[in-house]
Design an enzyme around this catalytic site. Sequence first.
Site, short mmCIF file in Angstrom:
data_model
loop_
_atom_site.label_atom_id
_atom_site.label_comp_id
_atom_site.label_asym_id
_atom_site.label_seq_id
_atom_site.Cartn_x
_atom_site.Cartn_y
_atom_site.Cartn_z
N HIS A 174 0.32 -1.27 0.16
CA HIS A 174 -0.16 0.76 0.19
C HIS A 174 0.46 1.65 -0.32
O HIS A 174 0.84 2.06 -0.10
CB HIS A 174 -0.90 -0.23 1.48
CG HIS A 174 -2.66 -1.06 1.21
ND1 HIS A 174 -3.34 -0.33 1.19
CD2 HIS A 174 -2.22 -2.60 0.56
CE1 HIS A 174 -4.37 -1.37 0.83
NE2 HIS A 174 -3.18 -2.87 0.91
N SER A 220 0.00 -1.14 -6.42
CA SER A 220 0.11 -2.78 -7.32
C SER A 220 0.73 -1.73 -8.18
O SER A 220 0.11 -1.72 -8.61
CB SER A 220 -1.02 -3.12 -7.09
OG SER A 220 -2.25 -3.52 -6.30
N LYS A 279 -13.86 -8.79 -9.03
CA LYS A 279 -13.65 -10.02 -9.40
C LYS A 279 -12.37 -10.73 -8.44
O LYS A 279 -12.49 -11.72 -9.35
CB LYS A 279 -12.41 -8.58 -10.12
CG LYS A 279 -11.93 -9.45 -11.45
CD LYS A 279 -10.29 -8.45 -12.16
CE LYS A 279 -9.52 -9.22 -12.73
NZ LYS A 279 -8.58 -8.36 -13.12
N ASP A 280 -12.06 -10.10 -7.38
CA ASP A 280 -12.04 -10.95 -6.79
C ASP A 280 -12.37 -12.34 -5.96
O ASP A 280 -12.34 -13.21 -6.41
CB ASP A 280 -11.17 -10.56 -5.63
CG ASP A 280 -9.79 -10.19 -5.77
OD1 ASP A 280 -8.70 -10.70 -6.72
OD2 ASP A 280 -9.32 -9.53 -4.73
N GLU A 293 6.59 -33.73 -0.18
CA GLU A 293 5.39 -32.89 -0.60
C GLU A 293 5.79 -32.46 -1.90
O GLU A 293 6.57 -31.81 -2.34
CB GLU A 293 4.57 -32.38 0.04
CG GLU A 293 4.32 -32.78 0.89
CD GLU A 293 3.21 -33.14 0.86
OE1 GLU A 293 1.73 -32.73 0.80
OE2 GLU A 293 2.97 -34.60 0.92
#
Length: 401
Positions: free
Chosen positions: A209, A213, A238-239, A282
């Site tokens: 922040h 972005s 959108k998320d 894994e």
Amino acid sequence: MARYLDWIDKRLPLSEFIEKHITGYPTPKNINYFWNFGSVLGVFFVIQVVTGVWLAMYYKPDEALAFDSVQHIMRDVHYGWLIRYLHAVGATGIFFALYVHMGRGLYYGSYKGPRELLWWIGLLIFLGFMAEAFMGYLLPWGQMSFWGATVITNLFTAIPFVGQGLTVWLRGDFAVGDATLTRFYSLHTTLFPFAILGGLIVLHLSALHRVGSGNPEGIEYDKKGPEMVPFSPYFITKDAWFLSLVLTVFLYFVFFRPDAFMEPVNNEPANPLKTPLHIVPEWYFLPFYAILRSIPDKLGGAIAMGASIFILALLPFIDRSKVRSGRHRPIKKVLTWVFFLNFILLGYIGLYPPDFISPVGVRMYVLGMVATIIYFLYFALLPVLPYFERTTEPGKDGRRG
């Protein structure tokens, strides 16, 4: 409701915080779906914390009881099987989101200034999740859990002078056993999720922040310019849509393929006297495991594995191009896709024993050496790319980077 919010705001800037950092947070309107994986990662982290707290209520961190307590959760506790599968498959979800999130940063040059610190904190989060997953994998106390922990902790003995002492300190004993299980359980359920990972995620978001972005074009937009839109409602919507898609796939594996990412031999209790035919970690550790095995020397393999992760921290220094996004760097774009495919190949190599004959007719350890060289070659080429790569920028095609 407004009266209560006003009462809170006079004592705590809650509305201001939400407006500044959530609903009104300026976001480039051209970011694509790869940017959604940051939110996906956050949701999976919450799932892991909630299910982990619930599992801790029933789990017994004792070598004589651990395996049976997991069976008790699966068979006797109401919906215990569901919570355990959410937690186990959720680990896969976290690493899938992490790799896509980091791959997006690699492709679009998100490590370049002014986001160097954001990148480095993200790498610390990656290391934190690796440690968290490694410790959590021991807790079922199955055969692969026990022998996987034995192999990995043995790597520390290769460190000159302090290796033996460090290994004993890490295990809490001379071999993986009850002391190892209890300390891994303690770290896995308290220090790492709530202090280390939680703190790093807060720092990561704070740094995000501060600098804002990135975007696929790699351009620094004015936060009040026409290229920006508020996070709400555009990107919340959108998320939410993308999360519903990801969670649908996630729940498919939870309900229909819960064992897809688990080793069958781990359904047997840990037995120090019986070594599995092939010890394999894994899936999310397999590429680094393949790099470890590609060097015949134990110390050399450990150094190569460590270097394969820590070299990512050098990206802000070794990538000297003035153009940030791989979209406008034709050679780096090709090299990055080769890097991604090679990383998947390393994961495939790590799945098989070193002497296994690969489909191309060579042994896996030979293929691993070639893939390891290609992995490091990517970072070796980045500093020299600006000298001959013809880059483009919006409206400035043909500009040399």
